[in-house]
Scaffold this active site. Sequence first.
Site, PDB file in Angstrom:
ATOM      1  N   ASP A  17     -26.734  -2.287   1.972  1.00 41.41           N
ATOM      2  CA  ASP A  17     -27.488  -2.327   0.718  1.00 41.41           C
ATOM      3  C   ASP A  17     -26.724  -1.594  -0.402  1.00 41.41           C
ATOM      4  O   ASP A  17     -25.925  -0.696  -0.126  1.00 41.41           O
ATOM      5  CB  ASP A  17     -28.845  -1.647   0.964  1.00 41.41           C
ATOM      6  N   ASN A  65     -33.483 -13.580   0.456  1.00 41.06           N
ATOM      7  CA  ASN A  65     -32.418 -13.508  -0.563  1.00 41.06           C
ATOM      8  C   ASN A  65     -32.243 -14.795  -1.384  1.00 41.06           C
ATOM      9  O   ASN A  65     -31.584 -14.788  -2.411  1.00 41.06           O
ATOM     10  CB  ASN A  65     -31.073 -13.117   0.065  1.00 41.06           C
TER      11      ASN A  65
END
Length: 237
Positions: A17, A65
């Site tokens: 991340d 996503n």
Amino acid sequence: MNPEDLKIPTHVSIIMDGNGRWAKKRGMPRTFGHKRGAEVVMDICRESSDLGIKYLTIYAFSTENWNRPELEVRTLMTLFGRYLKICYDEAKKNNMCVRVIGDRTGLSADLQEKIREMEEGTADFTGFHLQIAINYGSRDEMLRAMKRMMEDYKEGKISAGDVDEAHFGSYLDTADIPDPDLMIRTSGELRLSNYLMWQHAYSEFYFTDTAWPDFSREELLKAIEAYTMRDRRYGRV
Ligand code: FPP
């Protein structure tokens, strides 16, 4: 801690991340962070193998996503295509088995073909095992597993009595891969984000504020040190 005192986990999973925030801090587009992130993937793969880790599973693209801006999704898909090619070459040199987990039917025909070639070409390699999660979500994985189980039930291949943890696990994308011992998430978020929820049932979690593009061997060693200390505290060594 002395390197010889480290307890090396067999399987490390990573939520990579912070690419976007890392790029923004530098006045660059988010895609710049992903490109740097892809280079770090290659380094960490090598470092993991060098440290004696046997399995590495990385979260490259989640089922959620797809909601990102179109350009970002397109850039990520292009990066995966390029990375798979580099990864296949590295795998052949280094006896590395590479597998993609997630629903690949949602990916382009070209990516699916690259994945098929790489998986077939590296299936017998045993030196190191890399799993790349693309279009992956734990809930989706479990539902897909359940549907396949129901088909097998309908065809009389299995009965309700056959179903236990190991049997269910054999329907997951991670069949034959041991559960992660250590899960690392970078960039300060403290969530699991639909990642390997079945497989992480007993894993140790390690969170760092370091953004993925700044992740390094030193950061990996810090995570392994924390893992070693936890194991000692609970008297498992
Ligand atoms: C999270 O950062 C990262 C991703 C959604 C994608 C991970 C992809 C890579 C590391 C690069 C490509 C990977 C391979 C295997 C070639 P973010 O965009 O959510 O960052 P933010 O939280 O700062 O916005």
